[in-house]
Design an enzyme around this catalytic site. Structure first.
Site, PDB file in Angstrom:
ATOM      1  N   LYS A 112       0.688  -1.105  -0.075  1.00 26.33           N
ATOM      2  CA  LYS A 112      -0.042  -0.156   0.080  1.00 26.33           C
ATOM      3  C   LYS A 112       0.912   1.219  -0.056  1.00 26.33           C
ATOM      4  O   LYS A 112       2.038   1.569   0.748  1.00 26.33           O
ATOM      5  CB  LYS A 112      -0.695   0.165   1.531  1.00 26.33           C
ATOM      6  CG  LYS A 112      -1.911   1.015   1.359  1.00 26.33           C
ATOM      7  CD  LYS A 112      -3.077   0.998   2.556  1.00 26.33           C
ATOM      8  CE  LYS A 112      -3.928   2.131   2.565  1.00 26.33           C
ATOM      9  NZ  LYS A 112      -4.807   1.823   3.761  1.00 26.33           N
ATOM     10  N   SER A 172      -9.586   1.600   3.189  1.00 27.62           N
ATOM     11  CA  SER A 172      -8.563   2.405   2.415  1.00 27.62           C
ATOM     12  C   SER A 172      -7.626   1.745   1.409  1.00 27.62           C
ATOM     13  O   SER A 172      -6.982   2.314   0.499  1.00 27.62           O
ATOM     14  CB  SER A 172      -8.024   3.555   3.043  1.00 27.62           C
ATOM     15  OG  SER A 172      -7.202   3.063   3.937  1.00 27.62           O
ATOM     16  N   SER A 182      -9.604  -0.903   7.142  1.00 24.23           N
ATOM     17  CA  SER A 182      -9.087  -0.423   5.761  1.00 24.23           C
ATOM     18  C   SER A 182      -8.549  -1.604   5.006  1.00 24.23           C
ATOM     19  O   SER A 182      -8.151  -1.719   3.840  1.00 24.23           O
ATOM     20  CB  SER A 182      -8.100   0.547   5.873  1.00 24.23           C
ATOM     21  OG  SER A 182      -8.779   1.746   6.008  1.00 24.23           O
TER      22      SER A 182
END
Length: 484
Positions: A83, A160, A184
């Site tokens: 990420k 996210s 997330s």
């Protein structure tokens, strides 16, 4: 053995490691296949950076190792994505926001380094909701763009950590890292038919399972954690074992497991989500699991007193600490916020800069959070529960909002609900109380979209929770791959 492209793309992380360690599959061939897949599916916006040269060079180094040395690497040649808010040496870490575009940290985050030391290969950085402050992964930054669900590109993948989930679901990578503050890793896992894990955090200090401190663009030191994501819980256990160490998963029989069903987290579900979840319960009960209804009537109230004040107040100081510690191109939160591209994130940062919940923070942290933690611990202890089980999200993936990035949703024609609140409701309690949470695929809805089930366990019971998840997925099976 000659590996077809389809056979390589179908490999789970554990299957790929087995083939790579034995030399039956060359790391160079596997990495090349996945890089080509990433290029072909670039319209999904799963990645912000693709490291073609670096990934192929790392694969060549793995292939050149003696067979005995390669066999000793727990992740020999395994391609992963990371990420874009997790520090990676040599690759940009922008957190999906314009002010950090192109910024390259000096060192890997500890979790990344442990995976690389074990033989993993970073293919690239995964797209995300800007600054991790959202659950849709609809990013308005020019270098990022909205992440698209591979089961229907007009829909959100969740966030996210949406880019990591999409890369895994779309067979661009078998596994990767996300982060989780309120859900997330678990929300995008549920919406993309993958698995996501939030390890124990406790009070955010030394008792947390993963220790990445200033190596992740933060929201809240009390709530944030890195978490592995993959296509199976067995793969999550593989990555978790490398990052945090510990013994192999404990042997576990479904017969005799006591799993709590918290009433507030089964209420107000989309009908098609509840239908899939109830069928999953029937399969698990037939396999020997005992389900125990638990009222948990205070859960929503206690959780509501904790989450917002901690995240909104801690973000200002924690983001500043990351900017300074990493010598980022902007050195103040105001300078970072001034260039935020996504309307929903800009509105949140207005609250962060104004510290609108600052007066509530001490009570939320020192009174309400311990009370919530005691409540969760008592729920497990009083009913002798191994875990709690509930749908990860109240509804399946919804359309991308191209204008605002986050708006409202309606569940089965009901009144409008704030999108973030709707998707966070079930994942947030594990986050605010610091306990481990795991989302695994439950099945496909009537409309052909993935549905996830979440397991939450007591603090520190991470490996046992993963073992339960492995046993559950053997009963529930894997969802079909998206047609791309």
């Amino acid at each position: 053995m000659t590996w077809t492209v389809d056979a390589q793309l179908a490999l789970t992380a554990t299957q790929a490691v087995d083939a790579l360690q034995s030399g039956r599959l060359k790391a160079v061939d596997y990495v090349a296949t996945l890089l080509a897949r990433a290029a072909a599916l670039s319209h999904l916006n799963a990645l912000t950076t693709l490291d073609l040269d670096g990934a192929l060079a790392a694969a060549q180094r793995i292939d050149a190792l003696p067979a005995t040395a390669r066999a000793r690497l727990p992740l020999a040649g395994l391609p992963i994505v990371v990420k874009d808010n997790i520090n990676t040496a040599g690759l940009p870490t922008s957190a999906g926001t314009p002010a950090l575009e192109g910024f390259v940290p000096a060192m890997n985050a500890p979790s990344v380094q442990r995976l690389v030391d074990a033989g993993a290969i970073v293919l690239g950085k995964a797209n995300m909701h800007e600054l991790a402050f959202g659950i849709t992964s609809t990013n308005f930054a020019a270098h990022a763009g909205p992440v698209r669900n591979p089961y229907d590109p007009s829909l959100i993948p969740g966030g996210s950590s949406g880019g990591t989930a999409v890369a895994i679901a779309a067979r661009i990578a078998p596994a990767g890292l996300g982060t989780d503050t309120g859900g997330s890793t678990r929300i995008p896992a549920a919406l993309t038919g993958t698995a996501g894990f939030r390890p124990s955090v406790g009070n955010g200090g030394a008792e947390r399972r993963y220790h990445d401190s200033d190596a992740v663009v933060p929201i809240s030191h009390t709530r944030d954690t890195v978490g592995p994501m993959a296509r199976s819980v067995a793969d999550l256990a593989l990555l978790d074992g490398v990052i945090a160490g510990g013994a192999a998963l404990p042997a576990l029989a479904l017969e005799g497991l006591r799993i709590g069903l918290p009433a507030p987290l089964w209420d107000g579900l989309e009908r098609q989500v509840e239908d899939v979840a109830r069928v999953a319960l029937q399969k698990l009960e037939a396999a020997g699991v005992t389900f125990v209804p638990v009222a948990m009537s205070e859960l929503d109230y206690l959780n509501g007193m904790v989450g917002g004040p901690i995240a909104i107040h801690e973000a200002r100081d924690d983001v500043l600490a990351w900017l300074v510690a990493n010598r980022a191109p902007v050195q103040t939160v105001a300078a970072l916020a001034a260039r935020i591209a996504s309307p929903d994130v800009r509105a949140i940062y207005d609250e962060v800069l104004a510290d609108v919940l600052g007066t509530h923070y001490p009570t939320a942290l020192n009174y309400w959070r311990p009370r919530l933690q005691r409540y969760m611990a008592a729920t497990f202890a009083d009913a002798n529960l191994d875990a709690l089980l509930f749908p990860t999200t109240r509804l399946t993936a919804v359309p991308i909002d191209d204008l605002k990035g986050s708006s409202t949703v309606s569940i089965d024609g009901g009144p409008p609900i704030d999108t973030m609140e709707a998707f966070l409701r079930n994942t947030d309690p594990a986050s605010t109380s610091g306990i481990p949470g795991l989302s695994l695929p439950a099945g496909m809805s009537a409309s052909g979209l993935p549905v996830g089930l979440e397991l939450d366990g007591p603090h520190g019971a991470d490996r046992r929770l993963l073992a339960i998840g492995v046993a559950f997925e053997q009963v529930l099976g894997a969802p079909p791959a998206p047609v791309l």
